[in-house]
Design an enzyme around this catalytic site. Structure first.
Site, PDB file in Angstrom:
ATOM      1  N   CYS A 283       8.965  -3.714  -0.990  1.00  0.00           N
ATOM      2  CA  CYS A 283       9.114  -2.463  -0.258  1.00  0.00           C
ATOM      3  C   CYS A 283       9.369  -1.304  -1.219  1.00  0.00           C
ATOM      4  CB  CYS A 283      10.224  -2.596   0.786  1.00  0.00           C
ATOM      5  SG  CYS A 283      10.236  -1.261   1.994  1.00  0.00           S
ATOM      6  N   HIS A 411       8.213  -7.009   3.515  1.00  0.00           N
ATOM      7  CA  HIS A 411       9.445  -7.759   3.264  1.00  0.00           C
ATOM      8  C   HIS A 411       9.158  -9.255   3.427  1.00  0.00           C
ATOM      9  CE1 HIS A 411      12.389  -4.494   2.981  1.00  0.00           C
ATOM     10  NE2 HIS A 411      11.599  -3.861   3.828  1.00  0.00           N
ATOM     11  N   GLU A 413      10.531 -11.720   2.209  1.00  0.00           N
ATOM     12  CA  GLU A 413      11.729 -12.570   2.218  1.00  0.00           C
ATOM     13  C   GLU A 413      12.073 -13.079   3.612  1.00  0.00           C
ATOM     14  OE1 GLU A 413      11.629  -9.353   1.492  1.00  0.00           O
ATOM     15  OE2 GLU A 413      13.350  -8.230   2.266  1.00  0.00           O
TER      16      GLU A 413
END
Lengths: 439, 99
Positions: A283, A411, A413
């Site tokens: 990001c 993102h 993750e």
């Protein structure tokens, strides 16, 4: 509800906590109970005894009456502290907390007792007696070395059996073979690798929980324990970067907002790019990698993001067109899952192994298309874009230039799982391991 | 089968691991072949946690549908369910037009 009231949906009724707010809460709970769901788990935030929680407790109390006793089960998580001088565990806080819950009309079916050490059978019997919960419903949950052990601990305590029995769910057996293999892998890694995480909120590791877990997940797959070096972005400004980063095998710059610490992050990225340090930007991490590249490789001195310097000569990161004119900060970002098309032959495409990928987003700013050609001419590889090619989603440097320099606007993750590491994190940790072995 | 509901509350202090308990239980039920979904109801006045300070609540987790719960329950959601986008943070006074 305020919007409903303004529209006149309540037809002149006095809008009150009970029944209007509680009814709204109940309808939101019920909404998840669709045909393709057997069990809905609803966690109520906060602590019993808070003023704010009262409408929620009232709603879940009524809920049992609404859908039937056999269909609702209350789990209460409580603390059994050990008091040093007395040398014993205390049940009083648990008793008080259950009393408080009962005063709201809820009798818990299970007490999950958190503690820093094992809870003996005598203690369980005592809690059972004082709180009027079956002994089978007293679950000891001492601190675990890894969060992934917790399902096994709760299973050994018989929690899922007891829940199924009470809810009259046909008794099946929980197959935990795969989970046990995972826990074993978590605890038996043979090597370590150090990854630096540069951020603004590093004092509170929870602020980067998913990023840290995603790194660890990749480590499990590679039989490596990932040690995370938490580095404040203020400690990597200017010449400090070298000192802060010389001991790590890889670098992550995660998402963030606000001006503070930005230059430190840019300096850290410069260090990673120039020293072949494996790098993953997420990001804001991608945006700063682009700023860094523009300034130091593409000859755009003073390049910046419009978010931080609206007067910069080269605003290589700019607000997205459809974000212009929006003044509200809440709920207005490009948010949720969006597809991206990957460029064949890039590292990113190779790691994902798919031509189109879906990742979650939360951003307002983007790589400016005005400078895209100039960045590409200077050697930046655009590894993936939105399907209409308007938004840059992934960038990287070619393998000849850098062993692993990858960043994404998304993102990733949030999609990493302990038994299914995310490809980009896997790529980073693999490259970091290679660097650790080489040195 | 009618959907069964499990409610998880916490007492004494916060950060006890309600979310971990809920998601670990979800994982156990899932491994028994049940279809499990999960949500968190958080009693605060913000419409969603998107604008909240990570120092107070930890990371802002983003689900597939863009709903944003905070804290550990979400990050462990992979334990309880792979159905993304079902983690929702709800509040009593959130306008219904939003979801």
């Amino acid at each position: 509800m305020l919007a409903k009231e303004r529209r006149g949906d309540y037809l002149g009724d006095t809008v009150q906590v009970i029944p209007h707010i509680t009814d709204e809460i109940k309808s939101r709970i019920q909404r998840l109970a669709t045909d393709d769901v057997d069990v809905v788990i609803t966690e109520i935030g906060g602590t019993v005894g808070d003023i704010e929680i009262l409408p929620f407790l009232e709603a879940i109390r009524q809920f049992r009456k609404d859908v039937g006793r056999d269909n609702v089960f209350y789990v209460h998580v409580t603390l059994v502290p050990f008091i040093g001088p007395a040398g014993e565990q205390k049940t009083k806080p648990t008793q008080h907390s259950v009393t408080e819950l009962r005063s709201r009309g809820i009798q818990p079916d299970v007490l999950v007792c958190r503690s820093d050490r094992a809870i003996g059978e005598d203690m369980k019997a005592k809690i059972s007696r004082l709180c009027d919960v079956d002994e089978a419903g007293i679950v000891a949950a001492p601190d675990a070395a890894s969060i992934y052990e917790i399902p096994l601990v709760l299973h050994d305590e018989g929690l899922d059996d007891y829940v199924c029995q009470s809810l009259k769910i046909e008794n099946t057996h929980a197959d935990l073979t795969e989970w046990k293999t995972l826990v074993k892998r978590v605890t038996s890694a043979q090597q370590t690798v150090r990854i630096g995480l540069v951020g603004k909120y590093v004092e509170l590791a929870d602020a980067y929980l998913s990023v840290a877990e995603a790194l660890r997940h990749a480590g499990y797959e590679l039989d490596a324990e990932v040690e995370i070096e938490w580095i404040s972005s203020e400690d990597t400004e200017g010449l400090l970067a070298e000192q802060a980063l010389s001991g790590v095998d890889g670098l992550v710059v995660p998402g963030g907002f606000g001006l503070r610490g930005i230059e430190g992050k840019v300096n850290a990225i410069t260090y990673a790019r120039e020293h072949d340090l494996p790098f993953l930007g997420l990001c804001l991490g991608l945006q700063l990698a682009v700023v860094e590249f523009a300034r130091n490789r593409a000859g755009m001195s003073g390049a910046d993001s419009a978010e931080f310097d609206d007067d910069a000569t080269y605003r290589v990161i700019d607000i997205m067109e459809d974000q212009r004119g929006i003044e509200d900060m809440g709920g207005t970002m490009r948010l949720g899952s969006y597809p991206a098309r990957l460029e064949p032959g890039t590292k990113v495409a190779e790691l994902y192994g798919e031509p189109v990928v879906y990742e979650r987003h939360r951003h307002r700013y983007e790589v400016s298309n005005k400078y895209r050609d100039r960045l590409v001419d200077a050697g930046l590889v655009i590894a993936g874009t939105s399907p209409d090619r308007k938004l840059v989603e992934f960038i990287e440097l070619s393998t000849e230039e850098h062993p692993y320099f990858v960043a994404t606007q998304a993102h990733p993750e949030f999609q990493s799982r302990p038994d299914r590491p995310h490809p980009l994190f896997y790529g980073l940790v693999r490259a970091a391991l290679a660097r650790a072995h080489a040195s | 089968m009618v959907a069964k509901h499990i409610f998880v509350t916490g007492g004494v202090v916060s950060s006890l691991g309600k979310g971990l308990t809920a998601s670990s239980l979800g994982r156990l039920l899932k491994n028994r072949g049940l279809r499990v979904t999960m949500q968190k109801l958080d009693p605060y006045i913000n419409v969603d946690p998107g604008t909240m300070n990570p120092f107070q609540h930890g990371e802002v987790f983003v689900t597939e549908d863009g709903a944003r719960p905070t804290s550990t329950s979400a990050t462990m959601s992979g334990l309880s369910t792979n159905r993304c986008g079902v983690n929702r943070t709800l509040r009593p006074d959130r306008s219904t037009s939003r979801c």
